[in-house]
Design an enzyme around this catalytic site. Sequence first.
Site, PDB file in Angstrom:
ATOM      1  N   HIS A  61       3.362   3.967  -9.089  1.00 55.29           N
ATOM      2  CA  HIS A  61       3.346   2.530  -9.401  1.00 55.29           C
ATOM      3  C   HIS A  61       4.703   2.057  -9.901  1.00 55.29           C
ATOM      4  O   HIS A  61       5.129   0.936  -9.580  1.00 55.29           O
ATOM      5  CB  HIS A  61       2.251   2.221 -10.430  1.00 55.29           C
ATOM      6  CG  HIS A  61       0.872   2.425  -9.889  1.00 55.29           C
ATOM      7  ND1 HIS A  61       0.452   1.854  -8.714  1.00 55.29           N
ATOM      8  CD2 HIS A  61      -0.179   3.152 -10.354  1.00 55.29           C
ATOM      9  CE1 HIS A  61      -0.795   2.212  -8.468  1.00 55.29           C
ATOM     10  NE2 HIS A  61      -1.206   2.999  -9.440  1.00 55.29           N
ATOM     11  N   LEU A 115      12.258 -19.328  -5.950  1.00 52.27           N
ATOM     12  CA  LEU A 115      11.264 -18.558  -5.187  1.00 52.27           C
ATOM     13  C   LEU A 115       9.910 -18.589  -5.911  1.00 52.27           C
ATOM     14  O   LEU A 115       9.843 -18.470  -7.130  1.00 52.27           O
ATOM     15  CB  LEU A 115      11.742 -17.097  -5.088  1.00 52.27           C
ATOM     16  CG  LEU A 115      10.763 -16.102  -4.461  1.00 52.27           C
ATOM     17  CD1 LEU A 115      10.723 -16.298  -2.963  1.00 52.27           C
ATOM     18  CD2 LEU A 115      11.159 -14.663  -4.784  1.00 52.27           C
ATOM     19  N   ASP A 156       0.831  -1.209   0.000  1.00 54.62           N
ATOM     20  CA  ASP A 156       0.000   0.000   0.000  1.00 54.62           C
ATOM     21  C   ASP A 156       0.866   1.259   0.000  1.00 54.62           C
ATOM     22  O   ASP A 156       1.952   1.266   0.580  1.00 54.62           O
ATOM     23  CB  ASP A 156      -0.873  -0.035   1.272  1.00 54.62           C
ATOM     24  CG  ASP A 156      -2.095   0.826   1.136  1.00 54.62           C
ATOM     25  OD1 ASP A 156      -2.811   0.978   2.154  1.00 54.62           O
ATOM     26  OD2 ASP A 156      -2.359   1.373   0.049  1.00 54.62           O
TER      27      ASP A 156
END
Lengths: 249, 290
Positions: free
Chosen positions: A47, A136, A30
């Site tokens: 962003h 990962l 956030d």
Amino acid sequence: MSEESATIGKGLPEVLSAQLMPKHVAFIADGNRRWANERGLPAELGHCAGKRALVELTFLSRKWGIKVVSIFAFSTENWKRPKEDVSSMMCLFQELQDFDRYGTRISCIGDRSRLPECLREVINSLEEKTKCNNGLHLIFAINYSGRFDILQATRRIAGKVRDGKLVGHEDEIDENVMDEELQTNCAEFPCPDLVIRTSGEQRLSNFMLWQLAYSELFFSHKNFPDFKEQDYVEALVWFQRRNRRFGGP
Amino acid sequence: MEKQSSNRATQLIEGLGSSLRRCICLVLSVGPVPKHIAFIMDGNRRYAKKQNLEEGAGHRFGFRALMNILKYCYELGVKYVTIYAFSIDNFKRRPEEVQSTMQLIQEKIEGLIEKESIVNRYGVRVHFCGNLKLLSEPVKLAAEKAMNATACNSKAVLSICIAYTSTDEIVHAVEEACKEKRDEFRALNKSGAGYGLTGLGGNATDRNGPLIDTADVEKHMYMAVAPDPDIIIRTSGETRLSNFLLWQSSSSLLYSPRVLWPDIGFWRLVRAVLDFQRNFAYLEKKRKES
């Protein structure tokens, strides 16, 4: 010790213990817009900055031996956000093609049916391309909510009841059955050990709900683009000090 | 003589404290007051250790703190309070500890319905939420008696989560929702009106739309007796939900003061409500913008 784990052990900051590292870390990412607003910049740049933070955190997670990282990027409730969010998603997924080189597996959870066709295609092909990677595991929660996940699992279970695969008897539907039908079932470690939420909000905002039953929740005041290595280390040190009892003795 | 004046002094201080609290509640109620606050009462055992008390004594101090907190909540105008009294996971503790906790719980449940108790003073309806079949018979009976005795109270609600975990609650609600839909489907099929229905679901976008929705599941939750909590407070500095109100917590403000539960006081509640009021303005703004 295998060659891979020797390499991972070498990169770990001294304050952290390899044995106490979480298997799965989730980020409620956030604050991209707030970061941009604070600097008088358009949301798109927020962003972009968030993307850079994401790449760095993924790299660190891989280096430090974390197995699964999930990112809450776009909830079902945020769907009314403007077009720029969709195009930055597109850019992000194009860039993520690169992660394949590092053996990263990429999955998406959420309600894809409401995403634009172009974004769906990019996501599907990236999942397909990386599904056999065993490095990962990076999970993106897009157009996802914890309640949506529980509800879609409920519908799948109801379908099995209809088809006679589950009797619908009390003993047949249990927590394991739910676990199998939740979208996080794609991961080896579906439940986050540690959740990091940035930007100071102290709530879950309908992120994974079932899966967070015993997760340690770390709230950082920093906006996501400002969440750097030292902040990640601070969160992990905090996590390693927790006394996790799971309700027992 | 000395004892009398000491009692008078205590009464005076308590009276002043109560007046001050009422003033502060009045001030707080100028802003939005949370409708529902939930508490994870963590830290009783650590408190007992810290104070060198015998095991189990921490829970008695914890109960006293609970009564005070309930009083403050109802004075402030919070209509719904939920407490995490005993998790299904807690059955994993040592049998002696589980037994003594259960004995204390039974004793306190029976105390709840006494004339001078807080539930009668504030008109509180009591619900016990959880898998009550896991409780021993005496505790279950005490719980049922308390629910019946307070069924006509309507000013406030106290939900006591006992033999509860959220995942157990969700599984139970899912089972009930599936059974209900299966029975509906069979009934429709029998009457010949099932033609055209694709069934119970399986895909989120069935031809006739999803046949199980949020409301179908929610109505079977043990906690359907209350709206979602505005604030979840967990004491002792731990910030995890420990399988408490997972479904219901999706928008709740999470507040984790370091204080151990028996030490929680009015000021922690004030702080939580102030945080809630600060966030409320911001959330309303976000809601309007979206």
